[in-house]
Design a protein around this motif. Structure first.
Motif, short mmCIF file in Angstrom:
data_model
loop_
_atom_site.label_atom_id
_atom_site.label_comp_id
_atom_site.label_asym_id
_atom_site.label_seq_id
_atom_site.Cartn_x
_atom_site.Cartn_y
_atom_site.Cartn_z
N UNK A 353 -125.71 -41.63 51.81
CA UNK A 353 -125.36 -42.73 52.71
C UNK A 353 -124.09 -42.44 53.50
N UNK A 354 -123.17 -41.68 52.92
CA UNK A 354 -121.93 -41.36 53.63
C UNK A 354 -122.18 -40.48 54.84
N UNK A 355 -123.13 -39.53 54.74
CA UNK A 355 -123.34 -38.57 55.81
C UNK A 355 -122.28 -37.48 55.79
N UNK A 356 -122.29 -36.69 54.72
CA UNK A 356 -121.28 -35.65 54.50
C UNK A 356 -121.33 -34.62 55.62
N UNK A 357 -120.19 -34.17 56.09
CA UNK A 357 -120.17 -33.14 57.14
C UNK A 357 -118.76 -32.77 57.53
N UNK A 358 -118.64 -31.66 58.23
CA UNK A 358 -117.33 -31.10 58.57
C UNK A 358 -116.51 -32.02 59.47
N UNK A 359 -117.16 -32.83 60.28
CA UNK A 359 -116.44 -33.75 61.16
C UNK A 359 -116.45 -35.17 60.64
N UNK A 360 -117.03 -35.38 59.47
CA UNK A 360 -117.12 -36.70 58.87
C UNK A 360 -116.49 -36.70 57.49
N UNK A 361 -117.09 -37.42 56.54
CA UNK A 361 -116.53 -37.47 55.19
C UNK A 361 -116.80 -36.18 54.41
N UNK A 362 -115.83 -35.79 53.60
CA UNK A 362 -115.99 -34.70 52.64
C UNK A 362 -115.79 -35.29 51.25
#
Length: 709
Positions: A353-362
């Protein structure tokens, strides 16, 4: 006869070639005239969302303030920000500026001889890059300013016909901006050139200029690889001569094999769009126009491009949720194997649900029992799929539920640069607890909060009434979180209903505007005012001093977990007006300052410094900056150097403000090093207000120059 026909045909061919070349020369893009700006011009004063400007020499100066690193608050100096980022040096040069959304925090740093400052939040940001125009964007030859006083802009001298070109260019830009405002797609995607087809005529001149705006994000915006929809149906066809030549091709026609690769890429993108995919790839470009840009920009030949690299998935993540997140996972024996599996499923769903990614949440995970250990850190996984797979493989540790120990571990070891901590993203810890902790959490939580960590608790199956006598620390959640409003805590009655809180939790940790514990120069200090109440000050001037104290105090975020304020008044004697723990709201502090009554008497500044050290700063909280601001109007009857040195050695950062007859040598002795940044002098009490902003700026500079506690 045959020779005549050939000669005629050859002549026509040469004529057409010459005509085409002349047409190309005439339609070459007009030279871009870059407006010049002054060193003190702030990005927020310029209305244009994207522009190129020329900075003069000599902008590397502390008076041209810069806030942030890589992404800058819009009231930063454009030119000094460009020097800080390394785009230009102190000799000046051209800079490309792009406006982006505001941020909840800006990280200060020292780079290229420029000290940038931290800032909790600001409404608008900007990026700086090399001063070269981007394809498809028209840049203004004059800039629009938000203030009518600043509409005149310095620019290079132009001929009358160049003025007309500039007007035409500006009109085109305005039209494009209006068109951009009317469509959501234009706001979210950078436009790319359509795939060439028989029904789509492609000119040999520069593309039609358009102005696009970037999606607000917390990282440098990257152009998406999804192409703009072509006006006609794309189909494989023989390439037109003279279109998109590679630098090394030497021929005006596109290689047939390359044309087939372009067509295949176009079909691949259309198929992906049909499936509703919107992904980014590294290696083979997903649009023909991007492939052509690659050829032009890198000088690759067509042969090199015939062997494309495999497609590699890159997740940018949810850019509206840029947080560095650690989950403290309960691995104690009390949770049992079945509920441990439910916890892993919950964490996997949160990661999705968070949408993990280098420009988003880690996201990283620490499992605790008797002792905590890191399962994986922030930089281990860069997309939700890999993270979910890793969570499934976690094995239960067992042991007690030592949450306090786990919080101390995270505070000291998890949010480090080596573990992927990004600095500009808020630090968030979510603690999963089955029942209640087996150790105390209050002190460990306080130290974590004062390090800028936002703590959330998810408690499952809380203690029943008959079990509460077994709880080590009653009300442990309220003692641990940053605010007790309920925003930072979620109680779930059963592990089997845990799935219901996935979305509420994700929404909260992504609400960066409400993450109140991030440590900044405005919320991480104990500030003690030491006020001269001697008879030479007088009643009227003393009220002016109190107003000065109030004006400084109200700029800080005041609470029992943020900045705290205390005050001492002195003559021959000293009086504690109020201590750091007396008032926990800004309004209460301001009211207390207003109630301070004028004392009158002699001037023993040295004794006052010793008194403040004992009565105020000895009771300062760990991890708080201890800041003393002393205001005096005359020479002290006693020595100030020894008490001041003792305060400095105990970690007190001292600022001295002298008025009228104050002695400059004493002001320097009281002030911390370097004295010129910690001592001020005004000739009259009515001029004290001029140093409010300067003092706050210096406090923030001092904060940014210190290592993270």
């Amino acid at each position: 006869m045959r020779a005549t026909v050939i000669a005629t045909f050859f002549g026509v061919f040469l004529t057409c070639t010459y005509t085409a070349k002349e047409a190309t020369k005439k339609t070459k893009k007009a030279k871009l005239y870059v407006p010049q700006i002054d060193c003190d011009v702030k990005a927020g004063k310029i209305i244009n969302p994207e522009f190129i400007a020329k900075c003069p020499p000599g902008c590397q100066d502390v008076k041209h303030r810069v806030y942030g690193t890589d992404i800058y608050a819009s009231f930063s100096s454009v030119c000094n920000a460009a020097i800080h980022s390394g785009i230009i040096d102190n000799s000046g040069g051209k800079v490309l500026v792009q406006k982006v959304a505001g941020h909840s925090g800006y990280r200060g740093s020292f780079s290229n001889g420029v000290r940038s400052l931290s800032l909790p939040r600001w409404r608008e940001s900007f990026l700086v890059s090399e001063g070269k125009p981007r394809k498809g964007v028209t840049y203004p030859s004059t800039l629009e300013y938000s203030s009518s006083k600043s509409t005149a802009v310095k620019s290079e001298p132009k001929k009358p016909e160049q003025d007309l070109k500039g007007m035409k260019s500006a009109d085109t830009s305005n039209t494009s901006e209006k068109a951009s405002d009317q469509g959501d797609t234009a706001r979210k995607e950078r436009q790319t050139t359509p795939v060439p087809t028989p029904g789509t005529e492609m000119a040999t001149t520069t593309p039609t200029p358009t102005t696009t705006t970037t999606e607000p994000s917390t990282t440098v915006p990257q152009p998406t690889t999804t192409p703009a929809a072509p006006r006609t149906t794309a189909a494989p066809a023989k390439a037109r001569p003279g279109l998109h030549r590679g630098r090394d091709m030497g021929s005006s026609s596109v290689h047939p094999a390359y044309a087939s690769v372009v067509a295949a890429a176009a079909r691949q993108v259309q198929a992906a769009q049909g499936r509703g995919q919107n992904t980014a790839f590294r290696g083979t470009s997903t649009s023909a126009s991007n492939r052509n840009i690659l050829l032009h920009n890198t000088g690759f030949s067509s042969k090199e491009e015939l062997n494309p690299k495999p497609l590699e998935f890159i997740s940018q993540g949810n850019q509206n949720c840029k947080v560095d997140l650690s989950f403290l996972m309960d691995g104690s024996w009390s949770i049992g194997k079945r509920r441990f599996q439910l916890q892993k499923r919950f964490l996997g769903n949160v990661a999705q649900a968070l949408g993990i990614g280098s420009a988003g949440p880690l996201m990283g995970i620490v499992q605790y029992g008797d002792d905590p250990s890191t399962e994986f850190n922030l930089k281990t996984y860069a997309n939700s799929k890999d993270l979910r797979n890793a969570i499934e493989k976690i094995q239960q540790k067992g042991g007690l539920s030592n949450v306090g120990k786990a919080l101390s571990f995270v505070n000291k070891n998890f949010f480090l640069d080596a573990n992927g901590n990004r600095g500009g993203a808020p630090n968030v810890v979510v603690v999963m607890v089955d029942g209640w902790p087996t150790d105390r959490v209050e002190e460990a939580s306080r130290l974590a909060r004062e390090s800028g960590i936002n703590i959330f608790f998810v408690t499952v199956e809380a203690a029943a009434q008959s079990e509460k006598q077994n709880v080590v620390e009653p009300n442990f959640v309220d003692k641990a979180v940053c605010r007790t409003s309920g925003f930072y805590s979620i109680n779930v009655p059963s592990w089997f209903s845990l799935h219901k809180v996935v979305q509420p939790l994700v929404k909260r940790v992504c609400d960066t505007e409400r993450l109140a514990c991030s440590k900044t120069c405005l919320n991480a200090a104990d500030i003690g005012f030491v006020i001269d109440g001697s008879s030479s000050v007088g009643t009227g001037n003393f009220r002016t001093v109190l107003q000065f104290v109030a004006n400084i105090s109200k700029e800080f975020e005041i609470s029992d977990t943020d900045t705290r304020i205390g005050a001492v008044q002195y003559t021959y004697e000293q009086r504690l007006e109020f201590s750091f723990d007396k008032y926990s709201t800004k309004q209460d502090v301001l009211n207390a300052i207003k109630r301070i009554s004028y004392w009158s008497g002699g001037t023993s500044t040295g004794a006052a410094i010793s008194y403040a050290s004992e009565q105020l700063f000895s009771k300062s909280k760990p991890n708080k900056r201890k800041i003393m601001i002393l205001i005096t109007d005359g020479r002290s009857y006693d020595d100030v150097s020894v008490p001041a040195m003792a305060a400095h050695q105990n970690g007190v950062i001292a600022y001295s403000i002298g008025v009228a007859w104050a002695a400059p040598d004493e002001l320097e002795a009281i002030a911390s090093d370097p004295a010129k940044e910690h001592s001020f002098f005004v000739d009259d009490f009515d001029n004290l207000y001029r140093y409010v902003n300067q003092l706050i700026q210096n406090i923030c500079t001092e904060f940014n120059s210190q290592p993270r506690n």
